[in-house]
Scaffold this motif. Sequence first.
Motif, PDB file in Angstrom:
ATOM      1  N   GLU A  37       0.750  -1.030   0.039  1.00 52.11           N
ATOM      2  CA  GLU A  37       0.237  -0.031   0.228  1.00 52.11           C
ATOM      3  C   GLU A  37       0.899   1.081   0.123  1.00 52.11           C
ATOM      4  O   GLU A  37       1.963   1.365   0.574  1.00 52.11           O
ATOM      5  CB  GLU A  37      -0.918   0.132   1.075  1.00 52.11           C
ATOM      6  N   ASN A  39       0.852   6.020   0.199  1.00 55.13           N
ATOM      7  CA  ASN A  39      -0.047   6.858   1.062  1.00 55.13           C
ATOM      8  C   ASN A  39      -0.687   7.678   0.042  1.00 55.13           C
ATOM      9  O   ASN A  39      -1.379   8.571   0.499  1.00 55.13           O
ATOM     10  CB  ASN A  39       0.846   7.505   2.093  1.00 55.13           C
ATOM     11  N   GLN A  41      -2.931   9.332  -2.706  1.00 51.92           N
ATOM     12  CA  GLN A  41      -4.127   9.196  -3.364  1.00 51.92           C
ATOM     13  C   GLN A  41      -4.390  10.538  -4.396  1.00 51.92           C
ATOM     14  O   GLN A  41      -3.571  11.605  -4.188  1.00 51.92           O
ATOM     15  CB  GLN A  41      -5.359   9.611  -2.081  1.00 51.92           C
ATOM     16  N   SER A  51      -6.698   4.954  -4.484  1.00 53.05           N
ATOM     17  CA  SER A  51      -5.389   4.818  -3.955  1.00 53.05           C
ATOM     18  C   SER A  51      -4.666   4.086  -4.633  1.00 53.05           C
ATOM     19  O   SER A  51      -4.806   3.161  -5.613  1.00 53.05           O
ATOM     20  CB  SER A  51      -5.974   3.887  -2.716  1.00 53.05           C
ATOM     21  N   ASP A  64       3.877   3.939  -6.782  1.00 49.39           N
ATOM     22  CA  ASP A  64       2.672   4.087  -7.230  1.00 49.39           C
ATOM     23  C   ASP A  64       2.250   3.785  -8.527  1.00 49.39           C
ATOM     24  O   ASP A  64       1.585   4.487  -9.240  1.00 49.39           O
ATOM     25  CB  ASP A  64       2.543   5.813  -6.864  1.00 49.39           C
ATOM     26  N   TRP A  67      -3.145   1.712  -9.233  1.00 48.80           N
ATOM     27  CA  TRP A  67      -4.171   2.241  -8.862  1.00 48.80           C
ATOM     28  C   TRP A  67      -5.446   1.612  -8.659  1.00 48.80           C
ATOM     29  O   TRP A  67      -5.845   0.801  -9.501  1.00 48.80           O
ATOM     30  CB  TRP A  67      -4.351   3.628  -9.118  1.00 48.80           C
TER      31      TRP A  67
END
Length: 93
Positions: A37, A39, A41, A51, A64, A67
């Motif tokens: 995961e 952080n 967004q 997310s 990242d 998503w």
Amino acid sequence: MKAIWKNTVIAESDETKTVENNYYFPMESLKKDFFKESNKQTRCPWKGLASYLTIEVEGEKNEDAAWYYPQASHAAKPIENYVAFWNGVEIKE
């Protein structure tokens, strides 16, 4: 469909959905060992709050690079909790 990064299949499914030229994979199709995961967004005007997940293969991170929408808007409900990829992740049949 397969999502591939660093010559490694990180997700595979026959039940992907396509929205805006992105393939969305069911959450359960991800090979969980490769994902963490994030952080981060962002907000899409019509899909809602996204997310992000970081991909890690053999010690290399792709921050990242995946998503999903945990609580998609009404218009995007079909892709709620489906995961899409970018930043070098290859999608193949």
